[in-house]
Design a protein around this motif. Structure first.
Motif, PDB file in Angstrom:
ATOM      1  N   MET A 120      -9.514  -8.180   1.413  1.00  0.00           N
ATOM      2  CA  MET A 120      -9.630  -7.469   0.134  1.00  0.00           C
ATOM      3  C   MET A 120      -9.406  -5.967   0.307  1.00  0.00           C
ATOM      4  O   MET A 120      -8.962  -5.294  -0.621  1.00  0.00           O
ATOM      5  CB  MET A 120     -10.987  -7.745  -0.531  1.00  0.00           C
ATOM      6  N   GLU A 121      -9.709  -5.452   1.475  1.00  0.00           N
ATOM      7  CA  GLU A 121      -9.375  -4.039   1.730  1.00  0.00           C
ATOM      8  C   GLU A 121      -7.853  -3.874   1.757  1.00  0.00           C
ATOM      9  O   GLU A 121      -7.317  -2.881   1.269  1.00  0.00           O
ATOM     10  CB  GLU A 121      -9.984  -3.534   3.050  1.00  0.00           C
ATOM     11  N   GLY A 122      -7.185  -4.889   2.324  1.00  0.00           N
ATOM     12  CA  GLY A 122      -5.724  -4.881   2.305  1.00  0.00           C
ATOM     13  C   GLY A 122      -5.224  -4.781   0.865  1.00  0.00           C
ATOM     14  O   GLY A 122      -4.418  -3.910   0.523  1.00  0.00           O
ATOM     15  N   HIS A 123      -5.741  -5.667  -0.006  1.00  0.00           N
ATOM     16  CA  HIS A 123      -5.328  -5.639  -1.426  1.00  0.00           C
ATOM     17  C   HIS A 123      -5.596  -4.260  -2.031  1.00  0.00           C
ATOM     18  O   HIS A 123      -4.751  -3.690  -2.728  1.00  0.00           O
ATOM     19  CB  HIS A 123      -6.112  -6.688  -2.218  1.00  0.00           C
ATOM     20  N   LEU A 124      -6.784  -3.766  -1.783  1.00  0.00           N
ATOM     21  CA  LEU A 124      -7.219  -2.485  -2.364  1.00  0.00           C
ATOM     22  C   LEU A 124      -6.277  -1.333  -1.976  1.00  0.00           C
ATOM     23  O   LEU A 124      -5.909  -0.501  -2.802  1.00  0.00           O
ATOM     24  CB  LEU A 124      -8.628  -2.224  -1.836  1.00  0.00           C
ATOM     25  N   LEU A 125      -5.903  -1.317  -0.692  1.00  0.00           N
ATOM     26  CA  LEU A 125      -5.105  -0.196  -0.185  1.00  0.00           C
ATOM     27  C   LEU A 125      -3.615  -0.352  -0.490  1.00  0.00           C
ATOM     28  O   LEU A 125      -2.848   0.599  -0.330  1.00  0.00           O
ATOM     29  CB  LEU A 125      -5.330  -0.040   1.321  1.00  0.00           C
ATOM     30  N   ALA A 126      -3.209  -1.566  -0.929  1.00  0.00           N
ATOM     31  CA  ALA A 126      -1.783  -1.801  -1.213  1.00  0.00           C
ATOM     32  C   ALA A 126      -1.254  -0.804  -2.239  1.00  0.00           C
ATOM     33  O   ALA A 126      -0.086  -0.411  -2.202  1.00  0.00           O
ATOM     34  CB  ALA A 126      -1.574  -3.232  -1.700  1.00  0.00           C
ATOM     35  N   ALA A 127      -2.141  -0.371  -3.154  1.00  0.00           N
ATOM     36  CA  ALA A 127      -1.711   0.580  -4.191  1.00  0.00           C
ATOM     37  C   ALA A 127      -1.293   1.919  -3.571  1.00  0.00           C
ATOM     38  O   ALA A 127      -0.521   2.679  -4.168  1.00  0.00           O
ATOM     39  CB  ALA A 127      -2.830   0.793  -5.203  1.00  0.00           C
ATOM     40  N   LEU A 128      -1.781   2.202  -2.381  1.00  0.00           N
ATOM     41  CA  LEU A 128      -1.460   3.477  -1.726  1.00  0.00           C
ATOM     42  C   LEU A 128      -0.093   3.441  -1.048  1.00  0.00           C
ATOM     43  O   LEU A 128       0.377   4.453  -0.521  1.00  0.00           O
ATOM     44  CB  LEU A 128      -2.537   3.851  -0.699  1.00  0.00           C
ATOM     45  N   LEU A 129       0.541   2.267  -1.052  1.00  0.00           N
ATOM     46  CA  LEU A 129       1.888   2.170  -0.484  1.00  0.00           C
ATOM     47  C   LEU A 129       2.941   2.635  -1.489  1.00  0.00           C
ATOM     48  O   LEU A 129       4.113   2.776  -1.140  1.00  0.00           O
ATOM     49  CB  LEU A 129       2.184   0.723  -0.068  1.00  0.00           C
ATOM     50  N   GLU A 130       2.516   2.826  -2.741  1.00  0.00           N
ATOM     51  CA  GLU A 130       3.470   3.237  -3.785  1.00  0.00           C
ATOM     52  C   GLU A 130       3.657   4.750  -3.771  1.00  0.00           C
ATOM     53  O   GLU A 130       2.787   5.490  -3.316  1.00  0.00           O
ATOM     54  CB  GLU A 130       2.968   2.783  -5.162  1.00  0.00           C
ATOM     55  N   LYS A 131       4.797   5.174  -4.300  1.00  0.00           N
ATOM     56  CA  LYS A 131       5.083   6.613  -4.343  1.00  0.00           C
ATOM     57  C   LYS A 131       4.044   7.306  -5.231  1.00  0.00           C
ATOM     58  O   LYS A 131       3.481   8.333  -4.878  1.00  0.00           O
ATOM     59  CB  LYS A 131       6.499   6.824  -4.886  1.00  0.00           C
ATOM     60  N   GLY A 300      -6.799   8.830 -18.597  1.00  0.00           N
ATOM     61  CA  GLY A 300      -6.902   8.481 -17.171  1.00  0.00           C
ATOM     62  C   GLY A 300      -5.605   7.857 -16.704  1.00  0.00           C
ATOM     63  O   GLY A 300      -4.587   7.913 -17.407  1.00  0.00           O
ATOM     64  N   LYS A 301      -5.667   7.230 -15.544  1.00  0.00           N
ATOM     65  CA  LYS A 301      -4.446   6.624 -15.021  1.00  0.00           C
ATOM     66  C   LYS A 301      -4.766   5.320 -14.289  1.00  0.00           C
ATOM     67  O   LYS A 301      -5.783   5.223 -13.608  1.00  0.00           O
ATOM     68  CB  LYS A 301      -3.778   7.616 -14.066  1.00  0.00           C
ATOM     69  N   VAL A 302      -3.891   4.344 -14.498  1.00  0.00           N
ATOM     70  CA  VAL A 302      -4.081   3.082 -13.797  1.00  0.00           C
ATOM     71  C   VAL A 302      -2.937   2.893 -12.796  1.00  0.00           C
ATOM     72  O   VAL A 302      -1.797   3.262 -13.070  1.00  0.00           O
ATOM     73  CB  VAL A 302      -4.182   1.895 -14.792  1.00  0.00           C
ATOM     74  N   PHE A 303      -3.260   2.345 -11.636  1.00  0.00           N
ATOM     75  CA  PHE A 303      -2.272   2.133 -10.573  1.00  0.00           C
ATOM     76  C   PHE A 303      -2.269   0.669 -10.171  1.00  0.00           C
ATOM     77  O   PHE A 303      -3.322   0.082  -9.931  1.00  0.00           O
ATOM     78  CB  PHE A 303      -2.632   2.976  -9.336  1.00  0.00           C
ATOM     79  N   PHE A 304      -1.061   0.117 -10.123  1.00  0.00           N
ATOM     80  CA  PHE A 304      -0.907  -1.264  -9.637  1.00  0.00           C
ATOM     81  C   PHE A 304       0.045  -1.243  -8.445  1.00  0.00           C
ATOM     82  O   PHE A 304       0.999  -0.470  -8.443  1.00  0.00           O
ATOM     83  CB  PHE A 304      -0.233  -2.140 -10.695  1.00  0.00           C
ATOM     84  N   PRO A 305      -0.186  -2.110  -7.470  1.00  0.00           N
ATOM     85  CA  PRO A 305       0.851  -2.255  -6.444  1.00  0.00           C
ATOM     86  C   PRO A 305       2.087  -2.877  -7.113  1.00  0.00           C
ATOM     87  O   PRO A 305       1.957  -3.508  -8.168  1.00  0.00           O
ATOM     88  CB  PRO A 305       0.242  -3.246  -5.456  1.00  0.00           C
ATOM     89  N   ARG A 306       3.263  -2.732  -6.503  1.00  0.00           N
ATOM     90  CA  ARG A 306       4.432  -3.451  -7.009  1.00  0.00           C
ATOM     91  C   ARG A 306       4.094  -4.955  -6.978  1.00  0.00           C
ATOM     92  O   ARG A 306       3.220  -5.372  -6.199  1.00  0.00           O
ATOM     93  CB  ARG A 306       5.668  -3.129  -6.173  1.00  0.00           C
ATOM     94  N   LEU A 307       4.820  -5.749  -7.789  1.00  0.00           N
ATOM     95  CA  LEU A 307       4.436  -7.161  -7.954  1.00  0.00           C
ATOM     96  C   LEU A 307       4.308  -7.914  -6.636  1.00  0.00           C
ATOM     97  O   LEU A 307       3.371  -8.683  -6.441  1.00  0.00           O
ATOM     98  CB  LEU A 307       5.419  -7.878  -8.882  1.00  0.00           C
ATOM     99  N   GLU A 308       5.233  -7.689  -5.690  1.00  0.00           N
ATOM    100  CA  GLU A 308       5.166  -8.464  -4.434  1.00  0.00           C
ATOM    101  C   GLU A 308       4.010  -8.040  -3.540  1.00  0.00           C
ATOM    102  O   GLU A 308       3.645  -8.757  -2.619  1.00  0.00           O
ATOM    103  CB  GLU A 308       6.505  -8.484  -3.690  1.00  0.00           C
TER     104      GLU A 308
END
Ligand code: KG4
Ligand code: ZN
Length: 345
Positions: A120-131, A300-308
């Motif tokens: 779940m930490e992996g999932h959580l941090l995935a959003a930080l891979l985005e620009k 505010g702002k919402v951040f999602f990882p890309r779909l994959e």
């Protein structure tokens, strides 16, 4: 700055917690440089759900070839790696053991450090891979097949659980409702597609625990409500695709609305202005739309990882592993996995 944080890293990430074999390489200068994913959907389809023993055996078959594939894609040899990360929990014990044992042994053979990562930490941090990414602190809504979590993320590795599912996770409720409506496995995405054809106004399903002040979730009653409604209609002789789509739409509406209500409450309680939504259910279009709209209204702002990167993948494990390795953490030589592992522990 210490030498540890200055060195560059090339980290192999291995994800085998459930029904997807994900492998990727994260480079601390260039980001994700290669990735590969193998889904076991076809393998489990005829059983209507994940068969743990088959999942483990298939990870055994697929993980090494996928590692070879990503090394080739990145133009690297195994000796060019300087860290290995693997999911060490939560998940299916046999499936976890495959990735953990392979990853740990590979690191030992190459004489490089290894690290076990919380899925779940992996999932959580995935959003930080985005620009476009959030800055600490932020609120995270983690929604997968096994978990529904609201987490206050103060800094990397500093997580406070504000709320969680007391029974079925939201993804699990999507999957079970999909199965009820004859959509098979994996049901969540199929249910979401069917819901788009339905009339969400025909039935109003309950928003479980919406009126409670706490931030926990309960989705098993909602799933049962869908079942009772469906059976009552069948008993009255109504049996058609339109009716099933209406049930799918009512279910999706209630599930998404419940997540929104709890997010609103958590944002108000914490005063946070940034929301990260991750895990398989964060691929849901209605959820993305509604949260986007709400956060915009709030300034505010919402951040999602890309779909994959919403669903299971190796990239999030490579990245989370890199962050832990560069912070100086190391796995011991003994390999341990945790099928159950509260985030933040
Ligand atoms: O994170 P994930 O890939 O695996 C786990 O860690 O569990 O999440 C899988 C879950 C499944 O329950 C799946 O049905 C759900 O995410 N899911 C969706 C959608 N895409 C995946 N649920 C609703 N709508 C979607 N579009
Ligand atoms: Zn997951």
């Amino acid at each position: 700055m210490s030498l540890v944080s200055n060195r560059s890293w090339t980290v192999l990430g291995i994800e085998t917690s459930c029904d997807e074999t994900g492998v990727a390489i994260y480079d601390s200068v260039e980001g994700i440089i290669a990735e590969a994913l193998y889904s076991q959907v076809e393998l489990h389809q005829r059983y209507g759900g994940v068969v743990p023993e088959l999942a483990s055996r298939d990870h055994i078959r697929k993980t090494l070839p996928l590692i070879a594939t990503v090394l080739k894609k990145a133009g690297l040899n195994a000796e060019d790696l300087n860290g290995v990360a693997y999911t060490s929990g939560p998940g299916l014990v046999g499936a976890l053991l495959v990735g953990a044992l392979l990853g740990r042994s590979l690191a030992y053979g190459l004489n490089i450090p290894a690290i076990g990562v919380h899925h779940m930490e992996g999932h959580l941090l995935a959003a930080l891979l985005e620009k476009e990414k959030p800055e600490f602190p932020f609120l995270a809504l983690l929604v997968s097949g096994g978990h529904t979590l609201l987490v206050e993320v103060s800094a990397f590795g500093v997580y406070t659980i504000l709320g969680q599912s007391v029974d079925d996770a939201v993804g699990e409720a999507f999957d079970k409702t999909a199965k009820l409506l004859g959509l098979g496995y994996p049901g969540g995405p199929a249910l979401a597609r069917m819901a788009e054809q339905g009339n969400a106004k025909r039935f109003r399903f309950p928003r479980p625990m919406a009126d409670k002040a706490h931030l926990d979730f309960s989705f098993s009653g909602l799933k049962t409500h869908a079942m009772v409604t469906y059976k009552a209609l069948l008993a009255k002789g109504e049996d058609n695709e339109g009716m099933r789509a209406d049930i799918a739409a009512a279910f999706q509406d209630a599930a998404v609305d419940t997540l929104l209500i709890k997010c609103k409450r958590a944002l108000a309680q914490t005063g946070l202005k940034q929301l990260v939504v991750a895990g398989g259910v964060s691929a849901n279009r209605l959820l993305r739309q509604n949260l986007q709209q709400f956060m915009q209204q709030q300034g505010g702002k919402v951040f999602f990882p890309r779909l994959e990167y919403c669903t299971d993948n190796g990239a999030m494990i490579a990245y989370a592993g890199y962050l832990r390795l560069q912070a100086g953490e190391r796995a011991e030589l003994t390999v341990g996995v945790k099928p159950r592992w509260p985030l933040g522990e």
